[in-house]
Design an enzyme around this catalytic site. Structure first.
Site, PDB file in Angstrom:
ATOM      1  N   VAL A  46       0.838  -1.199   0.000  1.00 45.31           N
ATOM      2  CA  VAL A  46       0.000   0.000   0.000  1.00 45.31           C
ATOM      3  C   VAL A  46       0.875   1.252   0.000  1.00 45.31           C
ATOM      4  O   VAL A  46       0.600   2.211  -0.732  1.00 45.31           O
ATOM      5  CB  VAL A  46      -0.978  -0.001   1.193  1.00 45.31           C
ATOM      6  CG1 VAL A  46      -1.779   1.290   1.253  1.00 45.31           C
ATOM      7  CG2 VAL A  46      -1.933  -1.197   1.107  1.00 45.31           C
ATOM      8  N   CYS A  47       1.951   1.246   0.779  1.00 45.35           N
ATOM      9  CA  CYS A  47       2.842   2.413   0.840  1.00 45.35           C
ATOM     10  C   CYS A  47       3.470   2.696  -0.525  1.00 45.35           C
ATOM     11  O   CYS A  47       3.488   3.840  -0.989  1.00 45.35           O
ATOM     12  CB  CYS A  47       3.945   2.206   1.871  1.00 45.35           C
ATOM     13  SG  CYS A  47       3.350   2.092   3.566  1.00 45.35           S
ATOM     14  N   THR A  48       3.965   1.657  -1.170  1.00 46.09           N
ATOM     15  CA  THR A  48       4.575   1.831  -2.487  1.00 46.09           C
ATOM     16  C   THR A  48       3.536   2.383  -3.464  1.00 46.09           C
ATOM     17  O   THR A  48       3.832   3.315  -4.226  1.00 46.09           O
ATOM     18  CB  THR A  48       5.164   0.500  -2.992  1.00 46.09           C
ATOM     19  OG1 THR A  48       6.166   0.066  -2.068  1.00 46.09           O
ATOM     20  CG2 THR A  48       5.782   0.660  -4.374  1.00 46.09           C
ATOM     21  N   LEU A  51       2.910   6.170  -2.619  1.00 43.27           N
ATOM     22  CA  LEU A  51       4.038   7.034  -2.933  1.00 43.27           C
ATOM     23  C   LEU A  51       4.286   7.115  -4.437  1.00 43.27           C
ATOM     24  O   LEU A  51       4.680   8.161  -4.952  1.00 43.27           O
ATOM     25  CB  LEU A  51       5.286   6.588  -2.177  1.00 43.27           C
ATOM     26  CG  LEU A  51       5.156   6.720  -0.656  1.00 43.27           C
ATOM     27  CD1 LEU A  51       6.399   6.188   0.040  1.00 43.27           C
ATOM     28  CD2 LEU A  51       4.889   8.135  -0.220  1.00 43.27           C
TER      29      LEU A  51
END
Length: 153
Positions: A46-48, A51
């Site tokens: 989810v972070c990738t 971002l």
């Protein structure tokens, strides 16, 4: 954990970016609005995704009037490899040591997991929080909401 509220003066941030350079929130005061985005960890799904979505819309979040600062508890070395791998050219700030100190100051540090939750704070040129959203670890944020909030500044 109680996130800071709209109208609160934003605590200053002094952290190293993925290149080892010191970045401060105060350095943007009077110059730019800041999107201060906390995320749990580099190299996670989810972070990738979040971002990289910001990377793809970077002119909206980083220009003459606004600066994007993304913060995690990863080390600067991890953030450098992550930025290079994903083509992230905006500052990735390391809240590694003292571990989570800035995330705690903003009320978005999950003590049990040892990382920041997904908190975003839009800070105006005078250093006041004007908009915020905090999501749980598995829940991505909507970039469209950021755009709407920035348009009101």
């Amino acid at each position: 954990m109680q996130p800071l509220e709209v109208g609160t003066k934003a605590p200053d941030v002094t952290l190293k970016n993925q290149h080892g350079e010191t970045v401060t929130l105060a350095g943007f005061k009077g110059e730019k609005n800041v999107v201060l985005l906390f995320y749990p960890f580099a190299f996670t799904g989810v972070c990738t995704g979040e971002l990289c979505a910001l990377r793809d819309e970077l002119p909206t979040f980083s220009g003459d009037d606004v600066q994007l600062l993304a913060v995690s508890c990863d080390s600067p070395f991890t953030l450098r490899v992550f930025a290079e791998q994903e083509g992230l050219e905006y500052p990735l700030l390391s809240d590694f040591w003292p571990h989570g100190e800035v995330a705690r100051a903003y009320g978005v540090f999950d003590e049990e997991k040892g990382c920041a939750v997904r908190g975003t704070f839009i800070i105006d040129k005078e250093g006041v929080i004007r908009w915020t959203v905090v999501n749980g670890l598995p829940d991505a944020r909507d970039l469209g909401d950021y755009v709407k909030a920035l348009e009101t500044l």
